[in-house]
Design a protein around this motif. Sequence first.
Motif, short mmCIF file in Angstrom:
data_model
loop_
_atom_site.label_atom_id
_atom_site.label_comp_id
_atom_site.label_asym_id
_atom_site.label_seq_id
_atom_site.Cartn_x
_atom_site.Cartn_y
_atom_site.Cartn_z
N TYR A 1 0.81 -1.21 0.00
CA TYR A 1 0.00 0.00 0.00
C TYR A 1 0.85 1.26 0.00
O TYR A 1 0.49 2.26 -0.63
CB TYR A 1 -0.99 0.00 1.17
CG TYR A 1 -0.39 0.41 2.50
CD1 TYR A 1 -0.41 1.73 2.91
CD2 TYR A 1 0.23 -0.52 3.33
CE1 TYR A 1 0.15 2.12 4.11
CE2 TYR A 1 0.79 -0.15 4.53
CZ TYR A 1 0.75 1.17 4.92
OH TYR A 1 1.31 1.55 6.11
N LYS A 2 2.01 1.24 0.71
CA LYS A 2 2.85 2.43 0.77
C LYS A 2 3.33 2.83 -0.62
O LYS A 2 3.30 4.01 -0.98
CB LYS A 2 4.05 2.21 1.69
CG LYS A 2 3.69 2.15 3.16
CD LYS A 2 4.91 1.91 4.02
CE LYS A 2 4.52 1.77 5.48
NZ LYS A 2 5.67 1.50 6.33
N VAL B 1 0.39 4.24 -2.66
CA VAL B 1 0.06 5.61 -2.25
C VAL B 1 1.13 6.59 -2.75
O VAL B 1 0.80 7.67 -3.25
CB VAL B 1 -0.12 5.70 -0.72
CG1 VAL B 1 -0.23 7.15 -0.25
CG2 VAL B 1 -1.36 4.91 -0.29
N ASN C 1 0.39 9.67 -5.22
CA ASN C 1 0.72 11.04 -4.84
C ASN C 1 1.63 11.73 -5.85
O ASN C 1 1.57 12.95 -6.00
CB ASN C 1 1.34 11.08 -3.44
CG ASN C 1 0.29 11.11 -2.36
OD1 ASN C 1 -0.72 11.79 -2.46
ND2 ASN C 1 0.52 10.35 -1.30
N TRP D 1 -4.61 8.45 2.62
CA TRP D 1 -4.12 7.31 1.83
C TRP D 1 -5.19 6.86 0.83
O TRP D 1 -4.93 6.74 -0.36
CB TRP D 1 -3.75 6.13 2.72
CG TRP D 1 -2.68 6.42 3.73
CD1 TRP D 1 -1.85 7.51 3.78
CD2 TRP D 1 -2.34 5.62 4.85
NE1 TRP D 1 -1.02 7.42 4.87
CE2 TRP D 1 -1.30 6.25 5.54
CE3 TRP D 1 -2.82 4.42 5.35
CZ2 TRP D 1 -0.72 5.73 6.69
CZ3 TRP D 1 -2.25 3.89 6.49
CH2 TRP D 1 -1.20 4.54 7.15
N ARG D 2 -6.39 6.58 1.34
CA ARG D 2 -7.47 6.15 0.45
C ARG D 2 -7.84 7.24 -0.54
O ARG D 2 -8.12 6.95 -1.71
CB ARG D 2 -8.72 5.74 1.25
CG ARG D 2 -8.55 4.45 2.01
CD ARG D 2 -9.74 4.17 2.91
NE ARG D 2 -9.73 5.11 4.03
CZ ARG D 2 -10.70 5.22 4.92
NH1 ARG D 2 -11.80 4.48 4.82
NH2 ARG D 2 -10.60 6.06 5.93
N ALA E 1 -5.85 9.49 -1.79
CA ALA E 1 -4.80 9.56 -2.82
C ALA E 1 -5.07 8.50 -3.88
O ALA E 1 -5.04 8.78 -5.09
CB ALA E 1 -3.42 9.37 -2.21
N LEU E 2 -5.33 7.27 -3.44
CA LEU E 2 -5.60 6.19 -4.39
C LEU E 2 -6.88 6.46 -5.18
O LEU E 2 -6.93 6.23 -6.39
CB LEU E 2 -5.72 4.85 -3.65
CG LEU E 2 -4.45 4.36 -2.95
CD1 LEU E 2 -4.75 3.11 -2.11
CD2 LEU E 2 -3.34 4.09 -3.94
#
Length: 132
Positions: A5-6, A9, A13, A90-91, A93-94
Amino acid sequence: MKKGYKQLVEEANAQIKTYSVAEAQAKLADPNVQFIDVRDIRELEREGIIPGAFHAPRGMIEFWVDPDSPYFKPVFGEQKEFILFCAAGWRSALTTKTVQDMGLENVAHIDGGFGAWKAAGAPTAVKESKKA
């Protein structure tokens, strides 16, 4: 895991517009801007909302944005800037990357999400539960 996930993201971004809380807050009263809350309904009820934000849960966003979908929401057909947010950024950004890839123009998200918004003392409201 090939991509966590990192990394997802970070990649999102690098390809989307990100506003600080102050930059987003300056756009709150702009009639040409629509804030989009992608959090789960339980988060809204528990943590609060940004006044005037449209709730579009992340799990439905592709269907609500696409005018060919039977679930299309007309708000996404308006000629506005859309500023997405979630709890931590995070969500959102995705999700911003996804809707941008789908062709939704003029989209951005809030760095740090609702948590940063609330911590900065920006305007919030209580989301009333529909349960009786």
